[in-house]
Design a protein around this motif. Structure first.
Motif, mmCIF file in Angstrom:
data_model
loop_
_atom_site.group_PDB
_atom_site.id
_atom_site.type_symbol
_atom_site.label_atom_id
_atom_site.label_comp_id
_atom_site.label_asym_id
_atom_site.label_seq_id
_atom_site.Cartn_x
_atom_site.Cartn_y
_atom_site.Cartn_z
ATOM 1 N N VAL A 236 7.030 26.460 -1.171
ATOM 2 C CA VAL A 236 6.507 26.983 -2.435
ATOM 3 C C VAL A 236 6.581 28.513 -2.475
ATOM 4 O O VAL A 236 6.943 29.103 -3.481
ATOM 5 C CB VAL A 236 5.061 26.474 -2.639
ATOM 6 C CG1 VAL A 236 4.326 27.309 -3.653
ATOM 7 C CG2 VAL A 236 5.068 25.013 -3.051
ATOM 8 N N ARG A 237 6.282 29.128 -1.332
ATOM 9 C CA ARG A 237 6.342 30.601 -1.280
ATOM 10 C C ARG A 237 7.765 31.103 -1.435
ATOM 11 O O ARG A 237 8.026 32.082 -2.129
ATOM 12 C CB ARG A 237 5.733 31.107 0.022
ATOM 13 C CG ARG A 237 4.240 30.897 -0.010
ATOM 14 C CD ARG A 237 3.548 31.331 1.252
ATOM 15 N NE ARG A 237 2.119 31.053 1.077
ATOM 16 C CZ ARG A 237 1.225 31.160 2.027
ATOM 17 N NH1 ARG A 237 1.599 31.542 3.233
ATOM 18 N NH2 ARG A 237 -0.038 30.895 1.781
ATOM 19 N N ALA A 238 8.698 30.415 -0.790
ATOM 20 C CA ALA A 238 10.102 30.824 -0.902
ATOM 21 C C ALA A 238 10.611 30.573 -2.323
ATOM 22 O O ALA A 238 11.302 31.405 -2.912
ATOM 23 C CB ALA A 238 10.955 30.068 0.107
ATOM 24 N N PHE A 239 10.235 29.436 -2.875
ATOM 25 C CA PHE A 239 10.774 29.063 -4.188
ATOM 26 C C PHE A 239 10.277 30.002 -5.287
ATOM 27 O O PHE A 239 11.059 30.482 -6.106
ATOM 28 C CB PHE A 239 10.403 27.614 -4.520
ATOM 29 C CG PHE A 239 10.898 27.164 -5.872
ATOM 30 C CD1 PHE A 239 12.246 26.857 -6.068
ATOM 31 C CD2 PHE A 239 10.040 27.083 -6.963
ATOM 32 C CE1 PHE A 239 12.722 26.464 -7.313
ATOM 33 C CE2 PHE A 239 10.511 26.688 -8.213
ATOM 34 C CZ PHE A 239 11.848 26.384 -8.383
ATOM 35 N N PHE A 240 8.976 30.251 -5.308
ATOM 36 C CA PHE A 240 8.438 31.116 -6.373
ATOM 37 C C PHE A 240 8.555 32.601 -6.023
ATOM 38 O O PHE A 240 8.218 33.461 -6.821
ATOM 39 C CB PHE A 240 6.986 30.747 -6.689
ATOM 40 C CG PHE A 240 6.874 29.426 -7.418
ATOM 41 C CD1 PHE A 240 7.255 29.320 -8.752
ATOM 42 C CD2 PHE A 240 6.433 28.288 -6.763
ATOM 43 C CE1 PHE A 240 7.179 28.103 -9.425
ATOM 44 C CE2 PHE A 240 6.354 27.076 -7.426
ATOM 45 C CZ PHE A 240 6.733 26.977 -8.753
ATOM 46 N N GLU A 241 9.020 32.884 -4.818
ATOM 47 C CA GLU A 241 9.191 34.259 -4.382
ATOM 48 C C GLU A 241 7.892 35.054 -4.525
ATOM 49 O O GLU A 241 7.873 36.194 -4.968
ATOM 50 C CB GLU A 241 10.368 34.912 -5.136
ATOM 51 C CG GLU A 241 11.680 34.209 -4.761
ATOM 52 C CD GLU A 241 12.864 34.534 -5.666
ATOM 53 O OE1 GLU A 241 13.800 35.159 -5.171
ATOM 54 O OE2 GLU A 241 12.855 34.147 -6.838
ATOM 55 N N VAL A 242 6.789 34.357 -4.184
ATOM 56 C CA VAL A 242 5.456 34.970 -4.196
ATOM 57 C C VAL A 242 4.845 34.676 -2.826
ATOM 58 O O VAL A 242 4.817 33.530 -2.387
ATOM 59 C CB VAL A 242 4.570 34.339 -5.305
ATOM 60 C CG1 VAL A 242 3.174 34.941 -5.274
ATOM 61 C CG2 VAL A 242 5.196 34.524 -6.685
ATOM 62 N N ASP A 243 4.385 35.725 -2.128
ATOM 63 C CA ASP A 243 3.943 35.545 -0.741
ATOM 64 C C ASP A 243 2.611 34.824 -0.593
ATOM 65 O O ASP A 243 2.348 34.224 0.437
ATOM 66 C CB ASP A 243 3.840 36.917 -0.043
ATOM 67 C CG ASP A 243 5.217 37.461 0.285
ATOM 68 O OD1 ASP A 243 6.142 36.628 0.414
ATOM 69 O OD2 ASP A 243 5.370 38.692 0.405
ATOM 70 N N ASP A 244 1.770 34.926 -1.599
ATOM 71 C CA ASP A 244 0.411 34.404 -1.415
ATOM 72 C C ASP A 244 0.077 33.291 -2.409
ATOM 73 O O ASP A 244 -1.014 33.265 -2.954
ATOM 74 C CB ASP A 244 -0.606 35.538 -1.527
ATOM 75 C CG ASP A 244 -0.425 36.350 -2.813
ATOM 76 O OD1 ASP A 244 0.557 36.074 -3.537
ATOM 77 O OD2 ASP A 244 -1.253 37.225 -3.103
ATOM 78 N N VAL A 245 1.011 32.365 -2.633
ATOM 79 C CA VAL A 245 0.684 31.235 -3.516
ATOM 80 C C VAL A 245 -0.301 30.323 -2.793
ATOM 81 O O VAL A 245 -0.003 29.822 -1.709
ATOM 82 C CB VAL A 245 1.928 30.369 -3.829
ATOM 83 C CG1 VAL A 245 1.621 29.407 -4.963
ATOM 84 C CG2 VAL A 245 3.131 31.214 -4.148
ATOM 85 N N PRO A 246 -1.466 30.083 -3.387
ATOM 86 C CA PRO A 246 -2.365 29.107 -2.759
ATOM 87 C C PRO A 246 -1.819 27.690 -2.992
ATOM 88 O O PRO A 246 -1.297 27.396 -4.068
ATOM 89 C CB PRO A 246 -3.677 29.297 -3.521
ATOM 90 C CG PRO A 246 -3.489 30.480 -4.411
ATOM 91 C CD PRO A 246 -2.013 30.668 -4.596
ATOM 92 N N VAL A 247 -1.894 26.842 -1.964
ATOM 93 C CA VAL A 247 -1.466 25.445 -2.098
ATOM 94 C C VAL A 247 -2.656 24.561 -1.752
ATOM 95 O O VAL A 247 -3.348 24.789 -0.767
ATOM 96 C CB VAL A 247 -0.268 25.143 -1.171
ATOM 97 C CG1 VAL A 247 0.110 23.673 -1.262
ATOM 98 C CG2 VAL A 247 0.929 26.020 -1.541
ATOM 99 N N ARG A 248 -2.892 23.557 -2.606
ATOM 100 C CA ARG A 248 -4.040 22.670 -2.393
ATOM 101 C C ARG A 248 -3.550 21.238 -2.283
ATOM 102 O O ARG A 248 -2.704 20.817 -3.074
ATOM 103 C CB ARG A 248 -4.979 22.820 -3.597
ATOM 104 C CG ARG A 248 -6.198 21.929 -3.559
ATOM 105 C CD ARG A 248 -7.150 22.250 -4.682
ATOM 106 N NE ARG A 248 -6.728 21.663 -5.962
ATOM 107 C CZ ARG A 248 -7.454 21.703 -7.078
ATOM 108 N NH1 ARG A 248 -8.604 22.340 -7.089
ATOM 109 N NH2 ARG A 248 -7.006 21.144 -8.173
ATOM 110 N N PHE A 249 -4.034 20.503 -1.308
ATOM 111 C CA PHE A 249 -3.675 19.089 -1.156
ATOM 112 C C PHE A 249 -4.868 18.252 -1.613
ATOM 113 O O PHE A 249 -5.937 18.306 -1.015
ATOM 114 C CB PHE A 249 -3.288 18.775 0.291
ATOM 115 C CG PHE A 249 -1.951 19.364 0.641
ATOM 116 C CD1 PHE A 249 -1.816 20.713 0.918
ATOM 117 C CD2 PHE A 249 -0.819 18.570 0.660
ATOM 118 C CE1 PHE A 249 -0.576 21.261 1.217
ATOM 119 C CE2 PHE A 249 0.421 19.113 0.954
ATOM 120 C CZ PHE A 249 0.551 20.459 1.234
#
Ligand code: PHE
Length: 358
Positions: A236-249
């Motif tokens: 997700v970080r690589a795809f959106f090119e944003v270093d601090d994307v929070p990911v929630r499961f």
């Protein structure tokens, strides 16, 4: 000499009438050439008496000077005109691109699938494919969805007629059957993604009968939920090119994974504009989980020795989020203006080294 006035005005008229340098030269020869009209008169000076010759000579010289002056002026005018014409004919717009404009655009769906493949390739994933026309076994049964299972109702399936063995052909409702095909054809360790078309009998603002998913499958001896989380976080970080994307499961249910989780990413809204990154909001991007032991067993893999994780994401949704495309249905309108606006230049192939997006 009585003819001088007449010859002079004829010569001046011919000069004035000349519209090319050739015509102008013809006018010069006709008046001042060896056999020209004025030259002819010059020759007659020899037969005159001294007084007469002086007067006639002066008059002839004046006429010749006038004609020569007119010739020179006309010549300069015609040469300027010819140069102007040539310059406008050979005009070059130096602001034009040095090559013809690249025609055609890569559709955002293809672009996003290429971007995803580039990211997962870096993590060691192969790309696998399966057919769009599947059967009950690969699309449902082997994925731990038996015929009476309520999950079948959630997939609004397009069915074909019955097969000889009583099973049915159908348009795959997700890319998960590629998990089955891959595990049946290969021994672990397995690490694949499977992008492709999927179909559900559903059509409204946010659903199209055909859409795209990307499946992921990892099977190994020591794979656990932490790997799943790390893998998707990295992606997700690589795809959106944003270093601090929070990911929630978020705990969820799929018959073919246990435990199962839906994957959300953090976002914020700034003046109506959606931004991926830390913020108050969450967006669902796909489903995931640890591959169910029954699924491994159905593919001849020993669940006591191997485990793995799987995930599935909607490609259109990822494209909409990344590139700010507001309406799902426009993806399939085949509108060239839309494609020119949202499409990608063909030779800008997404790579991690060269940049995913340009
Ligand atoms: N196939 C599921 C769907 O289409 C997504 C999914 C894939 C969930 C893999 C878990 C694991 O909704």
């Amino acid at each position: 000499m009585q003819d001088l006035d007449k010859l002079q005005s004829e010569a001046l008229a011919a000069v004035a009438a000349a519209s090319t340098l050739d015509q102008l030269d013809a006018a010069r020869v006709a008046a001042l050439g060896k056999k020209g009209s004025i030259t002819g008169l010059m020759k007659s000076l020899g037969g005159m008496g001294p007084d007469e010759r002086r007067a006639a000579g002066a008059a002839l010289n004046a006429a010749r000077d006038r004609i020569e002056g007119a010739l020179a002026a006309a010549k300069a005018g015609l040469e300027t005109k010819a140069l102007d014409e040539r310059l406008s004919r050979e005009r070059l717009d130096v602001t034009l691109p040095s090559r013809p404009e690249a025609m055609g655009r890569i559709h955002p769906i293809s672009q996003v699938m290429d971007e995803m493949a580039a990211i997962f390739a870096q993590m060691g994933f192969d790309v696998a494919e399966g057919p769009d026309i599947e059967d009950d076994f690969h699309n449902f049964n082997a994925l731990n969805i038996p015929p009476e299972h309520p999950a079948r109702q959630m997939h609004d399936t397009f069915y074909f007629g019955e097969k000889a063995d009583g099973g049915r052909h159908l348009l795959r409702t997700h890319t998960s059957p590629v998990q089955i095909r891959t595990m049946l054809a290969n021994k672990p360790p397995i690490r694949i993604i499977a992008p492709g078309r999927t179909y559900r009998c559903d059509s409204d603002m946010t659903h199209t009968p055909m859409f795209h998913q990307i499946e992921g499958l990892v099977i190994d001896e020591v794979t656990h939920m932490g790997h799943l989380k790390g893998c998707l976080l990295e992606f997700v970080r690589a795809f959106f090119e944003v270093d601090d994307v929070p990911v929630r499961f978020r705990p969820s249910f799929f018959p073919f994974t246990e435990p199962s989780a839906e994957v959300d990413i953090g976002c914020s809204r700034e003046g109506g504009e959606l931004k991926i990154g830390p913020g108050a909001g969450w967006l669902e991007i796909g489903g995931s989980g640890m591959v169910h032991p029954n699924v491994l067993r159905n593919c001849g893999i020993d669940p006591d020795r191997y485990q793995g994780f799987a995930f599935g994401m909607g490609v259109e949704r990822m494209a909409m989020l990344k590139y700010g495309i507001p309406d799902l249905r426009t993806f399939f309108d085949s509108d060239l203006r839309w494609l020119k606006h949202y499409g990608f230049v063909p030779l800008d192939v997404p790579t991690l080294a060269g940049g995913l997006t340009r």
